[in-house]
Design an enzyme around this catalytic site. Structure first.
Site, PDB file in Angstrom:
ATOM      1  N   ARG A  92     -34.104 -22.020  -6.379  1.00 13.69           N
ATOM      2  CA  ARG A  92     -35.064 -21.095  -6.966  1.00 13.69           C
ATOM      3  C   ARG A  92     -35.006 -21.105  -8.495  1.00 13.69           C
ATOM      4  O   ARG A  92     -35.943 -20.683  -9.155  1.00 13.69           O
ATOM      5  CB  ARG A  92     -34.794 -19.678  -6.469  1.00 13.69           C
ATOM      6  CG  ARG A  92     -34.596 -19.575  -4.978  1.00 13.69           C
ATOM      7  CD  ARG A  92     -34.428 -18.153  -4.534  1.00 13.69           C
ATOM      8  NE  ARG A  92     -35.713 -17.491  -4.419  1.00 13.69           N
ATOM      9  CZ  ARG A  92     -35.880 -16.234  -4.045  1.00 13.69           C
ATOM     10  NH1 ARG A  92     -34.822 -15.495  -3.766  1.00 13.69           N
ATOM     11  NH2 ARG A  92     -37.066 -15.699  -3.950  1.00 13.69           N
ATOM     12  N   GLU A 152     -32.089 -15.118  -9.174  1.00 14.78           N
ATOM     13  CA  GLU A 152     -31.356 -16.304  -9.608  1.00 14.78           C
ATOM     14  C   GLU A 152     -31.883 -16.858 -10.922  1.00 14.78           C
ATOM     15  O   GLU A 152     -31.112 -17.354 -11.759  1.00 14.78           O
ATOM     16  CB  GLU A 152     -31.416 -17.385  -8.521  1.00 14.78           C
ATOM     17  CG  GLU A 152     -30.641 -17.057  -7.259  1.00 14.78           C
ATOM     18  CD  GLU A 152     -31.417 -16.204  -6.281  1.00 14.78           C
ATOM     19  OE1 GLU A 152     -30.873 -15.890  -5.208  1.00 14.78           O
ATOM     20  OE2 GLU A 152     -32.583 -15.837  -6.591  1.00 14.78           O
ATOM     21  N   LYS A 174     -27.538   1.706   6.331  1.00 13.47           N
ATOM     22  CA  LYS A 174     -27.104   0.388   6.789  1.00 13.47           C
ATOM     23  C   LYS A 174     -25.895   0.548   7.707  1.00 13.47           C
ATOM     24  O   LYS A 174     -24.952   1.278   7.396  1.00 13.47           O
ATOM     25  CB  LYS A 174     -26.745  -0.481   5.577  1.00 13.47           C
ATOM     26  CG  LYS A 174     -26.606  -1.957   5.869  1.00 13.47           C
ATOM     27  CD  LYS A 174     -26.475  -2.738   4.569  1.00 13.47           C
ATOM     28  CE  LYS A 174     -26.448  -4.237   4.834  1.00 13.47           C
ATOM     29  NZ  LYS A 174     -26.370  -5.006   3.556  1.00 13.47           N
TER      30      LYS A 174
END
Length: 626
Positions: free
Chosen positions: A380, A352, A267
């Site tokens: 969610r 979540e 990354k």
């Protein structure tokens, strides 16, 4: 969207400056041209793509680190597969910047995430190469499973389905459910695992440990999670070796079965400030100096930073406070808390639903959990909040960052549904602080409540100055009352709309209309004193930065009706639609959430003007009224 299944699509959409700074990239007039590019030129193309990403994203803000990490991987995908005939899905969508560059949108990066410009996520309106508009993680494999089924049922067996999945996205429950189905199906879904050790924060849980073992070569096939679920496995591969990636993708396609291609990427690769950033490798950034990666100008304290200070101070006082998040520890302001109380910080990964029900268990065990999420991502876990927390009347506090209009991140990130959803949870108390002082006070009040859930919500913005009340009535703050005027308009400000409501009161005073501006502090359930105030005014206007249909205004109107209060109640809020990306203030203004617009609305509701001889309704208030 009507997909044109062309293998030789013209991609000449680059702006002129592209050719001057990035000549090889500008020369690629089609995906066929990319496929024909000699292998020795691929490193040059990769360097140009990284240069464009750094130049553009540091100027506009956006997701930078992950895009820099998938440049070679994306090049290899488009050299092997024929998009859009072959469906390529990115999970999550912030990995798609290099994909956008290669599919004809490089010139549009000068207006990335700006109104009318490129979206920061895949966008079906932008390109036929974008299949899904996903920024909520862990959905890509389910999309891919459905597409593979559709291709088979419609006889299109020559079309391939590829899902590029970040290792963090695999921590979400939907991803596991999809792996379970894909592995048993035998359908040829190619899953490219982009393993960079983090989604935003480092990848959490036992999956992260398993991926580490795979990277180190310490897992026999009989113990490989993916092979045991019925998928073929190849890797781990260097995600920056385009030749090796192309070979692996060809081999995966030839298997005609579900397969995982495990790639290791870095990354932030190629950009020194990102590579040197141990926190998140510049996952996302605002406008920064491209040479240093630092903010170009000092910023005022954000709501997120203020919350982080307050929750840490609270935890110093109370040992029962624990914090939970779903792979967003730093973005939701838990950096200082987690450093001070690592044993009281729980990261569920991008899950979540698990975080919310886990919080229920923590509350049952005698602790007070504070669940910190983006407002849009709480959607969610609505069922878990409703049935696992609310039904049990558990003392769990939800802190919702990025509530209301978020701005450049667009429709998937606008936290505009939370007021309507949360206000339907029986027993849940919902607060919306208008300023930093109220954030501190309301958070402390929330964690003191022991007989049910609580929620606080605030925007993605810098926090303005404190707005002190001139009086209080049964817990409702009175912010303004026009002296020596009739009580014409009651303006009910929900959270940060207080500033616009106070501005509206000034405009109404110029027109000779009296107004009262109140902040209920706790927006839901409705404080009965609000009905008493409404009964003393000719008109009540509620102003909220959530959807108007079914939001707090609806609750106030129902309360007033049930209490026999005859005065009209109207709501100013956001439309029930998917709002595009743009500047936050501009989007709020377009919804009428500004002082002049609120005052104009009050005038229309108080005395609708008669049409002129052209049949037009003249405005009662100019937008430029001082």
């Amino acid at each position: 969207m009507n997909y044109k299944l062309q293998e030789h699509e013209d991609l000449l959409q680059h702006a002129d400056p592209l050719g001057q700074e990035y000549p090889l990239l500008a020369s690629l007039t089609s995906l066929d041209a990319l496929r024909a590019l000699p292998a020795e030129q691929l490193p040059v193309l990769a360097a140009e793509m990284r240069g464009l990403l750094v130049q553009s994203v540091t100027a506009t803000g956006g997701h930078l680190g992950v895009g820099l990490g998938v440049v070679e991987l994306t090049m290899a995908l488009h050299r092997v597969f024929s998009s859009p005939r072959d469906a390529i899905i990115f999970d999550t969508g912030h990995q798609s910047y290099p994909h956008k560059i290669l599919t004809g949108r490089a010139g549009g990066f000068t207006r990335l995430r700006q109104a009318g410009g490129l979206s920061g996520y895949p966008s079906r309106a932008e390109s036929q190469h974008d299949w899904v508009e996903n920024s909520h993680a862990s959905t890509g494999l389910a999309y891919a499973d459905g597409l593979a089924k559709a291709f088979k049922l419609t006889g299109q067996t020559d079309r391939r389905t590829v899902a590029v999945v970040g290792d963090g996205a695999l921590t979400g429950g939907m991803a596991f459910e999809a792996l379970n189905n894909i592995g048993a199906s035998g359908r040829p879904v190619i899953i490219v695992l982009n393993d960079n050790g983090r989604s935003y924060d480092p990848t959490a849980g036992s999956l992260a440990h398993h991926l580490t073992q795979l990277r180190q070569g310490g897992v026999p096939l009989s113990q490989n999670l993916f092979t045991r679920l019925g998928l073929a496995y190849t890797g781990p591969l260097d995600g920056h070796d385009t030749t090796a990636l192309e070979e692996a993708f060809h081999q995966a396609a030839a298997l005609h079965r579900p397969v995982i291609v495990h790639t290791i990427t870095q990354k932030g690769r190629g950009y020194a400030p990102a590579e040197a950033d141990p926190a998140d490798r510049m996952h996302a950034c605002g406008v920064v100096d491209p040479a240093t990666g630092k903010a170009a100008r000092p910023s005022k304290p954000s709501w997120t930073a203020l919350f982080g200070q307050e929750i840490t101070a609270l935890a110093e006082e109370r040992s029962d406070i624990v914090a939970l998040t779903a792979a967003m520890r730093l973005p939701v302001g838990l950096g200082a808390f987690s450093a001070r109380f690592p044993e009281r910080t729980f990261d569920s990964g991008i899950a979540e639903q698990h975080a919310v029900t886990c919080a229920a268990g923590l509350a049952m065990g005698g602790l007070h959990p504070v669940v910190c999420l983006y407002a849009t991502f709480l959607n969610r876990a609505f069922d878990q909040l409703l049935m696992d927390v609310g039904l049990h009347r558990l003392p769990v506090t939800f802190v919702l960052d990025r509530a209301g209009i978020t701005g450049p991140d667009g429709p998937s990130h606008h936290g505009m549904w939370d007021l309507a959803l949360l206000s339907r949870i029986p027993g849940l108390r919902l607060a919306a602080p208008r300023d930093p002082a109220r954030l501190s006070t309301l958070l402390r009040e929330a964690v003191d409540i022991c007989d049910g859930p609580t929620a606080l919500r605030y925007p993605k913005a810098t926090a303005g100055p404190d707005i002190d009340a001139i009086a209080s009535l049964d817990g409702i703050d009175i912010l303004h009352r026009t002296p020596h005027r009739p009580l014409d308009v009651l303006l009910v400000a929900i959270g940060v709309t207080a500033t616009a409501c106070l501005d509206a009161a000034r405009h109404l005073a110029v027109l000779g209309l009296g107004s009262t501006v109140v902040d209920p502090r706790w927006a839901a359930p409705v404080n009965p004193a609000l009905g008493s105030l409404a009964a003393r005014h000719r008109l009540t206007l509620t102003v909220e930065d959530g959807i108007a249909d079914g939001g707090i205004g609806t609750l106030v109107a129902h309360h007033c009706s049930a209490s026999g209060i005859s005065g009209p109640v109207h709501t100013i809020g956001l439309p029930t639609t998917y709002l595009a990306h743009g500047e936050r203030d501009d989007l709020l203004a377009s919804a009428g959430i500004t002082g002049p617009s609120i005052a104009d609305s009050a005038c229309r509701h108080l005395s609708p003007p008669a049409p002129d001889h052209h049949g037009l309704l003249p405005s009662r208030l100019s937008r430029s009224t001082p």
